[in-house]
Design a protein around this motif. Structure first.
Motif, PDB file in Angstrom:
ATOM      1  N   ASN A 183      -2.667   1.949  16.439  1.00  0.00           N
ATOM      2  CA  ASN A 183      -3.048   2.048  15.030  1.00  0.00           C
ATOM      3  C   ASN A 183      -1.827   2.344  14.169  1.00  0.00           C
ATOM      4  O   ASN A 183      -1.492   3.504  13.951  1.00  0.00           O
ATOM      5  N   ASP A 184      -1.159   1.325  13.708  1.00  0.00           N
ATOM      6  CA  ASP A 184      -0.061   1.505  12.776  1.00  0.00           C
ATOM      7  C   ASP A 184      -0.618   1.753  11.383  1.00  0.00           C
ATOM      8  O   ASP A 184      -1.775   1.451  11.095  1.00  0.00           O
ATOM      9  N   ILE A 185       0.229   2.288  10.510  1.00  0.00           N
ATOM     10  CA  ILE A 185      -0.182   2.512   9.129  1.00  0.00           C
ATOM     11  C   ILE A 185       0.073   1.224   8.362  1.00  0.00           C
ATOM     12  O   ILE A 185       1.192   0.730   8.329  1.00  0.00           O
ATOM     13  N   LYS A 186      -0.966   0.704   7.754  1.00  0.00           N
ATOM     14  CA  LYS A 186      -0.851  -0.553   7.018  1.00  0.00           C
ATOM     15  C   LYS A 186      -0.983  -0.290   5.529  1.00  0.00           C
ATOM     16  O   LYS A 186      -1.884   0.398   5.092  1.00  0.00           O
ATOM     17  N   ASN A 187      -0.063  -0.859   4.770  1.00  0.00           N
ATOM     18  CA  ASN A 187      -0.115  -0.789   3.312  1.00  0.00           C
ATOM     19  C   ASN A 187      -0.550  -2.169   2.840  1.00  0.00           C
ATOM     20  O   ASN A 187       0.244  -3.099   2.797  1.00  0.00           O
ATOM     21  N   TYR A 188      -1.824  -2.304   2.518  1.00  0.00           N
ATOM     22  CA  TYR A 188      -2.360  -3.615   2.171  1.00  0.00           C
ATOM     23  C   TYR A 188      -1.909  -4.091   0.792  1.00  0.00           C
ATOM     24  O   TYR A 188      -1.820  -5.291   0.563  1.00  0.00           O
ATOM     25  N   LYS A 232       1.756  -5.091   1.506  1.00  0.00           N
ATOM     26  CA  LYS A 232       1.841  -5.872   2.739  1.00  0.00           C
ATOM     27  C   LYS A 232       2.940  -5.360   3.665  1.00  0.00           C
ATOM     28  O   LYS A 232       3.832  -6.099   4.063  1.00  0.00           O
ATOM     29  N   GLY A 233       2.864  -4.093   3.986  1.00  0.00           N
ATOM     30  CA  GLY A 233       3.829  -3.489   4.890  1.00  0.00           C
ATOM     31  C   GLY A 233       3.134  -2.781   6.034  1.00  0.00           C
ATOM     32  O   GLY A 233       2.004  -2.325   5.913  1.00  0.00           O
ATOM     33  N   VAL A 234       3.821  -2.690   7.170  1.00  0.00           N
ATOM     34  CA  VAL A 234       3.295  -2.015   8.348  1.00  0.00           C
ATOM     35  C   VAL A 234       4.332  -0.988   8.799  1.00  0.00           C
ATOM     36  O   VAL A 234       5.499  -1.315   8.992  1.00  0.00           O
ATOM     37  N   ASN A 272       5.393   1.686  11.714  1.00  0.00           N
ATOM     38  CA  ASN A 272       5.160   1.915  13.136  1.00  0.00           C
ATOM     39  C   ASN A 272       4.934   3.387  13.434  1.00  0.00           C
ATOM     40  O   ASN A 272       5.532   4.259  12.812  1.00  0.00           O
ATOM     41  N   CYS A 308       9.809   0.107   5.744  1.00  0.00           N
ATOM     42  CA  CYS A 308       9.331  -1.186   6.210  1.00  0.00           C
ATOM     43  C   CYS A 308      10.008  -2.241   5.346  1.00  0.00           C
ATOM     44  O   CYS A 308       9.948  -2.178   4.118  1.00  0.00           O
ATOM     45  N   SER A 356      10.095  -6.057   4.289  1.00  0.00           N
ATOM     46  CA  SER A 356       9.376  -7.327   4.355  1.00  0.00           C
ATOM     47  C   SER A 356      10.252  -8.411   3.728  1.00  0.00           C
ATOM     48  O   SER A 356      10.876  -8.200   2.693  1.00  0.00           O
TER      49      SER A 356
END
Length: 156
Positions: A48-53, A56-58, A60, A80, A82
């Motif tokens: 379960n990574d932290i996602k910034n919707y 659009k960043g992930v 780790n 992150c 991108s």
């Protein structure tokens, strides 16, 4: 026959979390390898990574959980990067250079590369001393919980 009554002590209060900030040029898997090499914790990549919707960043996460002693340790990336390749024909550059966008998990700590979060003071102190002698880590310091503005980030 006498009945036995057993009592269970439950702590409902929030446990204290200890944070360490790291400045390094290593990737997350390299840093977790060097921390694991000393044998105190065995960090592994979290599912379960932290996602910034929105951006659009992930970010780790590497984690260690000791269920017997109720200890945990998280290595969390703060940056992150991108890359966006634009295929627009209005591009006046000679080469196709991607547009780079850096995202930060905690914007108040933009210069920090990784955070280590744990709930055990002894584990925190040992990891801190280990990181101080690692040549690939340029700066290590302790952050108090009160300095973290985004309280929603408090992972468990």
């Amino acid at each position: 026959m006498a009945k036995k009554i057993h009592y269970i002590e439950i702590d409902d209060e929030n446990e204290k979390e200890y944070w360490i900030a790291l400045h390094t040029t290593c990737e997350g898997f390299q840093l977790s390898y060097f921390i694991n090499k000393n044998g105190l914790v065995k960090l592994k990549r979290s599912d379960n990574d932290i996602k910034n919707y929105l951006d659009k960043g992930v970010f780790n996460i590497f984690e260690f959980t000791d269920k017997i002693n109720h200890k945990y340790c998280h290595l969390i990336s703060n940056k992150c990067v991108s890359e966006n390749f634009s295929n627009s024909r209005n591009n006046n550059s000679l080469f196709d250079v991607p547009e780079r966008n850096e995202l930060y998990l905690l914007k108040e700590f933009r210069e920090v590369d990784f955070f280590i979060k744990t709930n055990d003071k002894n584990l925190h102190d040992i990891i801190y001393r280990e990181l101080m002698v690692m040549p690939m880590v340029s700066l290590v310091y302790v952050i108090t919980e009160s300095k973290i503005l985004n309280k929603n980030l408090m992972l468990s």
